[in-house]
Design an enzyme around this catalytic site. Structure first.
Site, short mmCIF file in Angstrom:
data_model
loop_
_atom_site.label_atom_id
_atom_site.label_comp_id
_atom_site.label_asym_id
_atom_site.label_seq_id
_atom_site.Cartn_x
_atom_site.Cartn_y
_atom_site.Cartn_z
N THR A 2 0.82 -1.21 0.00
CA THR A 2 0.00 0.00 0.00
C THR A 2 0.85 1.26 0.00
O THR A 2 0.45 2.30 -0.51
CB THR A 2 -0.93 -0.03 1.23
OG1 THR A 2 -1.80 -1.14 1.09
CG2 THR A 2 -1.76 1.23 1.35
N SER A 21 1.50 -7.74 -0.89
CA SER A 21 2.24 -8.71 -0.07
C SER A 21 1.45 -9.99 0.16
O SER A 21 2.01 -11.00 0.60
CB SER A 21 2.70 -8.09 1.24
OG SER A 21 1.63 -7.91 2.14
N1 DAS Z 1 -2.92 -4.63 2.37
C1 DAS Z 1 -1.94 -3.84 1.68
C2 DAS Z 1 -0.95 -3.17 2.62
O1 DAS Z 1 -1.37 -2.89 3.72
C3 DAS Z 1 -1.30 -4.48 0.56
C4 DAS Z 1 -0.16 -5.37 0.91
O2 DAS Z 1 -0.07 -5.93 2.00
O3 DAS Z 1 0.70 -5.49 0.02
O4 DAS Z 1 0.16 -2.85 2.28
#
Ligand code: DAS
Length: 331
Positions: A21, A67
């Site tokens: 994110t 991720s």
């Molecule tokens: N849920 C998102 C984050 O908090 C995406 C991820 O984990 O890549 O980064």
């Protein structure tokens, strides 16, 4: 000292980007869906011009992914890349930008498998880069401040988010939405204040240089799965995993890692087939009692996903039950 003389003496920090994110973008600045991992490494650094006051920063793009898509192959790739950077004389510290969803797995894995005392600091964000009040730029700035500081050396992998510094040993994502998403049952190691870390405690279990594991010596991790307990559960999932060649199954149980008595015959069949079973607790904290269920391994305070990684590492070195059990008590 002139400006250029001062910047030439700043610590050298490499920022390894993996997506998440923190590199996410959305068509709305106030919420809604977004795509993780779309911003490039240079764009992430360009959003924080203040970085040039604390370190000579170099970007190292590795992955651009959510991720949730991380596999053990990505974990090993990340650990090997960071291990290679840590060997370089022209690198003083390393920051890894990562998605929050599996941040704790990567931080724990590198905590156990990197052979370096140099600061290695994960950071992430809960709001995409395009959001009003995005938390990524400040988290990245503070992570670089920590990675640039010699006081952060020798503490294993760290996670810096929302002004707090967590140990890779026990950081867990505990909130699905808020910027204070990561926590630890033991609290933070310290805080970021006045552009640097203030530490108040240190991890006491072995890690990095004192750990028996070295990511650069591991070709692949053996398959270890996690199955969560639920009322009325049966062994369908376990048997399917066994048929696919899994070497161990971590039971994410209730309370002290309990499992339904009705499944005893299924557990016995799995154990007879050479599959290790591990009791862990879904509660998120607290040591499990030392008396063992016959034939089971038992986690100490490790979460189900930490137990999975620790056991997979252990299985690269031993097949002895006592030695595998000792890992949970040691790390
Ligand atoms: N849920 C998102 C984050 O908090 C995406 C991820 O984990 O890549 O980064």
């Amino acid at each position: 000292m002139t400006m250029s003389a001062r910047s030439a003496s700043l610590p050298r920090v490499v920022v390894v980007t993996t997506g998440g994110t923190i590199a996410g973008a959305s068509s709305s600045s106030t919420g809604g869906a977004y795509t993780a991992g779309v911003l490039g490494a240079d764009a992430l650094l360009a959003a924080v011009p203040e970085l040039s006051q604390v370190a000579r920063v170099q970007a190292e793009p590795l992955f651009a992914m959510d991720s949730a898509d991380f596999t053990d192959v990505h974990l090993l790739q990340l650990a090997r890349r960071v291990a290679a950077l840590a060997q370089r004389a022209d690198v003083d510290g390393i920051v890894i930008t990562h998605g929050t969803d599996t941040l704790e797995d990567s931080a724990y894995f590198l905590h156990l498998t990197l052979k370096t005392a140099k600061p290695v600091v994960f950071t992430a964000a809960m709001r995409p880069a395009t959001a009003l009040g995005a938390d990524g730029p400040r988290n990245l700035y503070e992570a670089v401040c920590v990675a640039a500081c010699p006081r952060a050396a020798g503490l294993g992998a760290l996670v810096v988010m929302n002004g707090a510094i967590w140990s890779g040993r026990d950081v867990i994502k505990r909130d699905a939405a808020q910027v204070h998403a990561v926590q630890s049952p033991y609290g933070p190691l310290g805080w970021v204040a006045d552009g640097g870390p203030r530490f108040y405690r240190a991890p006491c279990r072995p890690h990095t240089l004192a750990s028996a594991f070295d990511a650069t010596a591991i070709q692949a991790l053996p398959p270890v799965a996690v199955v969560a307990a639920y009322g009325g559960m049966d062994a369908t999932a376990h048997e399917a995993l066994a048929a696919r060649g899994v070497r161990a199954i971590v039971h994410a149980g209730w309370g002290t890692g309990t499992a339904p008595a009705a499944l005893a015959p299924a557990w016995a069949r799995l154990q007879a087939a050479g599959i290790w079973l591990v009791r862990t607790s879904r509660t998120g904290s607290g040591p499990l009692p030392r008396e063992r269920s016959p034939g089971w391994l038992c986690a100490d305070d490790q979460s189900p996903s930490q137990a999975r990684l620790l056991l997979a590492l252990g299985l690269t070195q031993t097949q002895q039950g006592a030695a595998l059990q000792a890992l949970f008590d040691r790390y």
